[in-house]
Design a protein around this motif. Structure first.
Motif: not given
Lengths: 274, 274
Positions: A38-42, A45-46, B38-40, B42, B46, B50, B54, B244, B246
Motif C-alpha cells: 500500500t505504500a507504493h500502490a497503485p 500507472s508506474r 512520480t515513483a510514489h 499520489p 498515504r 509515509t 517520501y 519514475d 511512463i
C-alpha cells in the motif's frame, strides 16, 4: 497428506483481498501470508522497471516464510514480472493471475474475440495477448486500460452515477468490437461486476480473474496432494501485512474481502525499506 | 543585486508544474530545480509518516544543489510536513503552498466562510483550518477531500461528463454551506477551474493555490533583493527530475505546464533509493 505450510500472496495493495475471498471459499483450511504494498500502490500507472523493483521487495519479504505456494494476486505484477517472481521462489509453485482468466476465456469464446480490461501497465505489457495466442493464435484480443476504476472502487463509489459513466466510457467499445468474453483483469473490479454486466448486457460473459486464479491454485494444490481439507486454518490463522496504513483501509477490506476478522499489520520499516 | 542560484521545487509528481507555470509567468528569469516523486505518487492517500518519509528523500536530493529558495508546490506535503522541510533547509526561505491560498481567502471572505478542497491527507491534517484560525479565528473553514479529481485530471478527462459529475459530487455542498471563497488546495485542480466555476457559479470566488504560492515566492525574492529580473534563466536553464517515467507523463506535462520544452529527467536509482 495435508501440507500445513503457508500460501504466500503478493499484491500491490488491498485489491488482492478479492482473490483471498475466493481462496477462502474454495479452501477454508489454508493459511495465508498476504503482503500488500500500500505504500507504493497503485502500480498500474508506474513504469515496468519500478513495478518489478517494488514487487521484488514484497517477494523478498514473503521469502522469509515457509511457503508451499505463491499466488501473485495483482494482475499488473503478473503481467509485468511473473517470471522474476518464479525465479525468486525456485521450487515452489508460483501462480500468476493472467493465465487462469485467459484459459477460462479461451474455452468460452465462440466468436474468437476476447476483451480484457485492466490497468495501464497490465494492458501495455501485452501479457494477455501473448497468453491467449500461446493457446490459440486465431483469437483476437482487445485490451482496454481503465485507470479510473481503481480509485473509484477504493473510494467505495460502486452504485453511483460517476462510476456507471466511467464504466460505460471504457467498456461500450467492447460491444462494438463483438467480443463475447471480457476478462476483468484487475483485482479491483469484482465489486463492480453488476455495473459491468448492466453495461455490456448478457451477450458478453464476464471472467473474474480473482476467481479463476483461486480455482487454479486449488487445482494445483490438489494435484500436488498439498491441499488442507480441514478447517483448522483460515483467516484467523492467516496474516495480512501492508506497507502503509490509513483509516480508509478498513472500509476497503470490507469492500474487497467482506471478512470481519482480517487484521491488517503494518510491516515495520526495519523489515521493509520504503 | 540579482541572485542566480536555483529555486528548488518539491512536488509529489507532475502536478507541481501548475505552480511552475505561474512562477515562470511572474519570474521568467529564474532557474528551477524541480523534483517530482512520480515513483510514489499520489501522496494524498498515504499515511502522515509515509508522506514525510517520501518528502524527506526529495528534500535530500534537492539539498545537493545551491539554492536560494525552496518551494513546496504539493499541498499535501505542505499540509503534512512543511516544518520538517524548513529544518532541512535551515537558512534558506521555504515557501509552502497552504498559507498563500489561505491568506488570499481570508482577505476576501465577506461571509467569513471558507471552503477548501484537496487530497485526503491534506484535508485530514487540518492544516488549512489551523492556518485560517492563526489569522482570524472567527472564520469557519469547511474542508472536503476529493480523491477522484487527481486521477481524472491525470487521465486528461477535463471537459467530460464523468469529471463534471465528480466535481458536482464533491463541491455542491460548499454552496449549501454558504462559503464565498473556495481554496483549490491541490496542484492538480487548475486545469479544472472552468468546471469548478461552472459548478459553484460566480458567487463563490476560487483561489488557485498554485498562483498564490508563486506570488508569495516572488514577493519574498523581491524583499530579499534576490530576484532575477533578466530573461537569462527560464525553463531552458531549469531541470526537471522525476523518480519514475511512463509514456503518459508527456501528456501530463502539456496539461499542467503548457510548455513545449520541459524535458523530464529520470533520477538514476543510485542517487535516489526507491
Amino acid at each position: 497428506m495435508s501440507d500445513e505450510r503457508f500460501i504466500g500472496i503478493i499484491d500491490s495493495g488491498l485489491g488482492g483481498l478479492t482473490n483471498v475471498r475466493e481462496l477462502m471459499r474454495l479452501m477454508p483450511g489454508e493459511r495465508l501470508i498476504y503482503v500488500g504494498d500500500t505504500a507504493h500502490a497503485p502500480y498500474g500507472s508506474r513504469s515496468d522497471e519500478t513495478i518489478c523493483c517494488y514487487a521484488l521487495k514484497s517477494a523478498e519479504f514473503l521469502a522469509e516464510y515457509d511457503l508451499k505456494m505463491v499466488i501473485v494476486s495483482c494482475n499488473t505484477i503478473s503481467a509485468q514480472c511473473l517470471s522474476m517472481i518464479e525465479k525468486k521462489f525456485n521450487g515452489i509453485p508460483v501462480i500468476g493471475s493472467v493465465l487462469p482468466g485467459v484459459r477460462a476465456a479461451v474455452m468460452r469464446t465462440a466468436e474468437k474475440r476476447i476483451g480484457v480490461i485492466g490497468t495501464d501497465a497490465a494492458i501495455r505489457s501485452q501479457a494477455y495477448t501473448r497468453a491467449v495466442h500461446s493457446i490459440d493464435s486465431d483469437i483476437a484480443v482487445y485490451g482496454k486500460a481503465c485507470p479510473l476504476l481503481v480509485p473509484l472502487v477504493e473510494e467505495g463509489l460502486i452504485d453511483f452515477d460517476v462510476t456507471r459513466a466511467a464504466v460505460q466510457h471504457y467498456v461500450y467499445e467492447m460491444i462494438d468490437l463483438g467480443v463475447d468474453c471480457l476478462i476483468l483483469g484487475c483485482t479491483h473490479y469484482p465489486p463492480l461486476i453488476e455495473v459491468f454486466q448492466g453495461t455490456v448486457g448478457t451477450r458478453i460473459q464476464l471472467l473474474d480473474s480473482s476467481l479463476w486464479t483461486a480455482k487454479e491454485a486449488q487445482d494445483i494444490l490438489v494435484a500436488l496432494d498439498a491441499f488442507n481439507p480441514q478447517k483448522h486454518g483460515g483467516i484467523r490463522e492467516s496474516r495480512f501485512f501492508i506497507t502503509d496504513l490509513i483509516p480508509a483501509h478498513k472500509e476497503q477490506v470490507r469492500l474487497f474481502a467482506d471478512f470481519q476478522d482480517i487484521v491488517l499489520q503494518l510491516i515495520p520499516s526495519e523489515r521493509y525499506h520504503r
